[in-house]
Design an enzyme around this catalytic site. Sequence first.
Site, PDB file in Angstrom:
ATOM      1  N   LYS A   1       0.840  -1.207   0.000  1.00  0.00           N
ATOM      2  CA  LYS A   1       0.000   0.000   0.000  1.00  0.00           C
ATOM      3  C   LYS A   1       0.878   1.262   0.000  1.00  0.00           C
ATOM      4  O   LYS A   1       2.092   1.179   0.112  1.00  0.00           O
ATOM      5  CB  LYS A   1      -0.948  -0.029   1.193  1.00  0.00           C
ATOM      6  CG  LYS A   1      -1.850  -1.279   1.218  1.00  0.00           C
ATOM      7  CD  LYS A   1      -2.911  -1.307   0.116  1.00  0.00           C
ATOM      8  CE  LYS A   1      -3.443  -2.668  -0.245  1.00  0.00           C
ATOM      9  NZ  LYS A   1      -4.248  -3.355   0.731  1.00  0.00           N
TER      10      LYS A   1
HETATM   11  C1  PLP Z   1      -5.248  -4.553   0.965  1.00  0.00           C
HETATM   12  C2  PLP Z   1      -6.720  -4.417   0.982  1.00  0.00           C
HETATM   13  C3  PLP Z   1      -7.489  -4.733   2.104  1.00  0.00           C
HETATM   14  C4  PLP Z   1      -6.917  -5.425   3.301  1.00  0.00           C
HETATM   15  O1  PLP Z   1      -5.901  -4.742   3.902  1.00  0.00           O
HETATM   16  P1  PLP Z   1      -5.031  -5.466   5.019  1.00  0.00           P
HETATM   17  O2  PLP Z   1      -4.377  -4.348   5.750  1.00  0.00           O
HETATM   18  O3  PLP Z   1      -4.054  -6.340   4.298  1.00  0.00           O
HETATM   19  O4  PLP Z   1      -5.947  -6.239   5.877  1.00  0.00           O
HETATM   20  C5  PLP Z   1      -8.843  -4.463   2.085  1.00  0.00           C
HETATM   21  N1  PLP Z   1      -9.423  -3.932   0.996  1.00  0.00           N
HETATM   22  C6  PLP Z   1      -8.737  -3.642  -0.119  1.00  0.00           C
HETATM   23  C7  PLP Z   1      -9.448  -3.036  -1.275  1.00  0.00           C
HETATM   24  C8  PLP Z   1      -7.365  -3.898  -0.165  1.00  0.00           C
HETATM   25  O5  PLP Z   1      -6.686  -3.644  -1.297  1.00  0.00           O
END
Ligand code: PLP
Length: 387
Positions: A184
Amino acid sequence: MRKEFLPFSIPTIGEEEIAEVVDSLRSGWITTGPKVKIFEDAFKSYVGAPFAVPLSSATAGLQLAMMALGIGPGDEVVTTPMTFAATVNMIVRVGATPVLADIEPGTLNMDVAAAREKITERTKAIVPVHFAGLPCDMDAIFALAREFNLRVLEDAAHAVGTEYRGKRIGSLDSVSVFSFHPIKNITTGEGGMVCTRDEKLAEEVSLLKFHGMSREAWKRYSAQGTPNYDIVLPGFKCNMMDIQAALGIHQLAKLDRFIEQRSGIAALYNEAFSSVEEIIIPSAAAYDHRHAWHLYTPLVRIEELTIDRDGFMAELKKENIGTGLHFKAVHHHPWYRENLPVPAGSLPNADYASDRILSLPLFPKMTMEDAADVVEAVKKVLARNRR
Ligand SMILES: *Cc1c(COP(=O)(O)O)cnc(C)c1O
């Protein structure tokens, strides 16, 4: 061809982050404590949210936010099929029924008109996902929510730093869930944050995240606190640790620069691929916004090629270019096909995107030369595999 493999994403970790983690490790306090509080306050002020709750992941954030919103058995939740499965998994896990609304073909965000058609008297909430960091049309979503008395939960996993009509995602009148997973826009290793303007909701998420304990553990061990505590509801265990927040504090300070670098690469891709017939570049939104460019996700017109999308990704790998898949549509996954089937052809735009989408390399440390290598490799693979 490139000599070295270019991964689709690498986190940008500097000496500041490393020193801060080491400081936590040496301090005698590594779990939730002062650094989490510093990160929470900095994040709140960056996005403009009065309340923020740091967590172990966005998945936990989605689950706890839905529980705090009172979403449960008998409720329907309208969301998009073009998302990471966690969004929909958590709707299932709180006992509600996910209802998938089709996406807009260009932005890949949920189509608000399609969402409207999915609303029934059981609909309790709407969960938009700001796909790749492009904000959904929140005015339209809030209008829909007001009309049908729905709660709005933004899956903002891609949207750290995204702005909608001059406002940061996280500051709107809803609940937003951010992710700090390593791919992210900023990372804490693993981590997430729930932001809201609703104090009671923040308090509820805060209790749910740590055993339902009425006081933060670190205060119990500090000079001011007492070791006693009360359990006021049966909670979970998804607090963020100081060693995670140590990363986040410095990542957040670099976020605007990261987004600028990501935008530069995305602009190069857009320019290079706009004249390539087999590549559909991501559309911008019509309203004023800042795209956080978490992902660069073109669609490949596989109908013009002799290979499918997975074949296309394999060919790029042979050219030393890494790719990601964000996402195969949720209703295409085996569990959902079996347990929550949607009528064939009822989500045509998501089906089209799901079979053609891929994520090209996009991360702040990438150079323009790296991006040019990607463009060259894409063109080469297309030329080799045209019908
Ligand atoms: C990465 C992601 C999540 C989950 O995030 P985590 O921190 O890994 O639990 C949820 N929704 C979307 C759209 C994502 O890309």
